[in-house]
Design a protein around this motif. Sequence first.
Motif, PDB file in Angstrom:
ATOM      1  N   GLU A 102       0.825  -1.206   0.000  1.00 56.71           N
ATOM      2  CA  GLU A 102       0.000   0.000   0.000  1.00 56.71           C
ATOM      3  C   GLU A 102       0.861   1.259   0.000  1.00 56.71           C
ATOM      4  O   GLU A 102       0.591   2.234  -0.713  1.00 56.71           O
ATOM      5  N   LYS A 103       1.931   1.241   0.815  1.00 52.76           N
ATOM      6  CA  LYS A 103       2.814   2.408   0.872  1.00 52.76           C
ATOM      7  C   LYS A 103       3.569   2.591  -0.441  1.00 52.76           C
ATOM      8  O   LYS A 103       3.761   3.713  -0.913  1.00 52.76           O
ATOM      9  N   ILE A 104       4.007   1.471  -1.029  1.00 51.28           N
ATOM     10  CA  ILE A 104       4.713   1.555  -2.312  1.00 51.28           C
ATOM     11  C   ILE A 104       3.810   2.145  -3.381  1.00 51.28           C
ATOM     12  O   ILE A 104       4.224   3.016  -4.154  1.00 51.28           O
ATOM     13  N   ALA A 105       2.552   1.681  -3.408  1.00 51.72           N
ATOM     14  CA  ALA A 105       1.602   2.207  -4.387  1.00 51.72           C
ATOM     15  C   ALA A 105       1.392   3.701  -4.184  1.00 51.72           C
ATOM     16  O   ALA A 105       1.368   4.485  -5.146  1.00 51.72           O
ATOM     17  N   GLY A 106       1.267   4.106  -2.932  1.00 61.49           N
ATOM     18  CA  GLY A 106       1.060   5.520  -2.630  1.00 61.49           C
ATOM     19  C   GLY A 106       2.263   6.368  -2.998  1.00 61.49           C
ATOM     20  O   GLY A 106       2.118   7.449  -3.600  1.00 61.49           O
ATOM     21  N   GLU A 112      13.958   6.286  -7.232  1.00 63.12           N
ATOM     22  CA  GLU A 112      13.665   7.364  -6.294  1.00 63.12           C
ATOM     23  C   GLU A 112      13.221   6.820  -4.941  1.00 63.12           C
ATOM     24  O   GLU A 112      13.561   7.390  -3.886  1.00 63.12           O
ATOM     25  N   MET A 113      12.479   5.712  -4.954  1.00 59.53           N
ATOM     26  CA  MET A 113      12.005   5.109  -3.698  1.00 59.53           C
ATOM     27  C   MET A 113      13.076   4.266  -3.025  1.00 59.53           C
ATOM     28  O   MET A 113      12.854   3.736  -1.941  1.00 59.53           O
ATOM     29  N   ASN A 114      14.224   4.133  -3.699  1.00 57.69           N
ATOM     30  CA  ASN A 114      15.353   3.371  -3.151  1.00 57.69           C
ATOM     31  C   ASN A 114      14.955   1.927  -2.827  1.00 57.69           C
ATOM     32  O   ASN A 114      15.288   1.384  -1.775  1.00 57.69           O
ATOM     33  N   ILE A 115      14.223   1.323  -3.772  1.00 60.46           N
ATOM     34  CA  ILE A 115      13.803  -0.071  -3.622  1.00 60.46           C
ATOM     35  C   ILE A 115      14.576  -0.919  -4.635  1.00 60.46           C
ATOM     36  O   ILE A 115      14.722  -0.528  -5.798  1.00 60.46           O
ATOM     37  N   THR A 116      15.060  -2.044  -4.178  1.00 62.59           N
ATOM     38  CA  THR A 116      15.762  -2.956  -5.084  1.00 62.59           C
ATOM     39  C   THR A 116      14.788  -3.999  -5.607  1.00 62.59           C
ATOM     40  O   THR A 116      14.204  -4.758  -4.823  1.00 62.59           O
ATOM     41  N   ALA A 117      14.592  -3.993  -6.910  1.00 61.45           N
ATOM     42  CA  ALA A 117      13.706  -5.002  -7.509  1.00 61.45           C
ATOM     43  C   ALA A 117      14.330  -6.387  -7.353  1.00 61.45           C
ATOM     44  O   ALA A 117      15.544  -6.557  -7.511  1.00 61.45           O
ATOM     45  N   GLN A 123      -4.349  -2.531  -5.727  1.00 59.51           N
ATOM     46  CA  GLN A 123      -3.629  -1.608  -4.846  1.00 59.51           C
ATOM     47  C   GLN A 123      -3.783  -0.160  -5.312  1.00 59.51           C
ATOM     48  O   GLN A 123      -3.651   0.781  -4.525  1.00 59.51           O
ATOM     49  N   LEU A 124      -4.068   0.000  -6.596  1.00 59.45           N
ATOM     50  CA  LEU A 124      -4.216   1.326  -7.186  1.00 59.45           C
ATOM     51  C   LEU A 124      -5.673   1.690  -7.429  1.00 59.45           C
ATOM     52  O   LEU A 124      -5.979   2.703  -8.057  1.00 59.45           O
ATOM     53  N   GLY A 125      -6.574   0.830  -6.956  1.00 64.95           N
ATOM     54  CA  GLY A 125      -7.995   1.074  -7.155  1.00 64.95           C
ATOM     55  C   GLY A 125      -8.477   0.736  -8.549  1.00 64.95           C
ATOM     56  O   GLY A 125      -9.520   1.224  -8.990  1.00 64.95           O
ATOM     57  N   LEU A 168       4.574  -1.265  -9.977  1.00 65.53           N
ATOM     58  CA  LEU A 168       4.256  -2.335  -9.021  1.00 65.53           C
ATOM     59  C   LEU A 168       4.563  -3.708  -9.604  1.00 65.53           C
ATOM     60  O   LEU A 168       5.023  -4.611  -8.889  1.00 65.53           O
ATOM     61  N   LEU A 169       4.331  -3.870 -10.892  1.00 65.14           N
ATOM     62  CA  LEU A 169       4.618  -5.160 -11.529  1.00 65.14           C
ATOM     63  C   LEU A 169       6.118  -5.453 -11.537  1.00 65.14           C
ATOM     64  O   LEU A 169       6.539  -6.602 -11.377  1.00 65.14           O
TER      65      LEU A 169
END
Length: 391
Positions: free
Chosen positions: A5-9, A137-142, A323-325, A380-381
């Motif tokens: 949810e936070k990632i989507a936001g 930008e979110m500093n997430i490693t896929a 998650q994105l509605g 998200l994918l």
Amino acid sequence: MKTPEKIAGHTKEYLLTNKEQMILFLKELVSIESPTDKINSQHQILAYLRDRFIAMGYLVIHMSGKNTGGYLYARPKNRKKGLPLQLLIGHCDTVWPLGTIKNMPLTYIRGKIKGPGVYDMKAGITQMVFSLMAIREMNITAKVEPVIFINSDEETGSRESTNALKRLAKLANRAYVLEPPLGLNGKLKTARKGLGRFTITVRGKAAHAGLDPAKGVSAIVELSQQVQRLYAMNDLDRGISVNIGMIEGGISPNVIAPLSKAVIDVRVLKEADGDMITKKIKALKPIHKDVVMEIEGGIGRPPMEKTPRNQLLWEMAKKQGQQLGLDLEEATAGGGSDANTTSLYTATLDGLGTPGDGAHAAHEYILQNKLIERTSLLTLLLLLEPLNEKT
């Protein structure tokens, strides 16, 4: 640990903040006209994309083609060893000739962004770039390493780039194709028909139509009888279509036609049906004993079928959409794309581009408010867990 949810936001927040940059980038892509048959123009847009990916920290290779601009391959420069790969696939070529932008400029009208190639599929390339930027930008490693493949010959069947795409697909855990979705509500493409092209050439015998008609053998008459046989191969309930789209023949009204030719378009939903129709067409024999008949062609793009792994990826996409509605829907496309190729080797989801309308038509457009929505979905994918290799 960030929740879905936070990632989507955060994804939507980042993209909304950078909305103007996204549109500016899309405008740049559309302004670089890139018809498939203009190699110099293809090199220009591929160079533009190369520079963008390099600035994002990617190792980029541009492989030139013989008759096209070739293709672009990019992967993170600091790639982590051992991670599975996911393919992001797009094409930069369009069907529009050079100069179209003068009469069909990029415009913004009532929530639509219009222009040549904006829907098919420069919006998809824009999504690709900004999804990767959002993740950085979110500093997430896929957990599945993104690899980019952009070719310049998709509109003419990807003849030069298909072998390279096959090699990558065999190594990939999954593939996302940024072709436009179906309909204004943006149905994702979970199946595509396979495409075949056949040519039948009939050689008869010329004679004067008034003086010696009995001495001639009409190639046109023979072909007209073969057309009926071909038409009988249609089975729309099974998704098999056999269309005699072009016919030519004869040399003069007062001459028994010595030559005729037909070009046939074949579409199938199942690979087995493609094999069956190919055998049927190749098995056609002349009705007139003094006629010579040549049959060439075959299935160039096998169908993208609803395989278990493709359906698993679709189900995962539906959950991410929630998650994105988004209440995502799936559909089958009658035409082919590079997804037909990747689906043979890895889980594939197509139609991830931006909803709109007018592919190859003068009213081509995307819905502006869907650009961020579909870029968020792609982001998200890309962050999904690897698919089970046994699937």
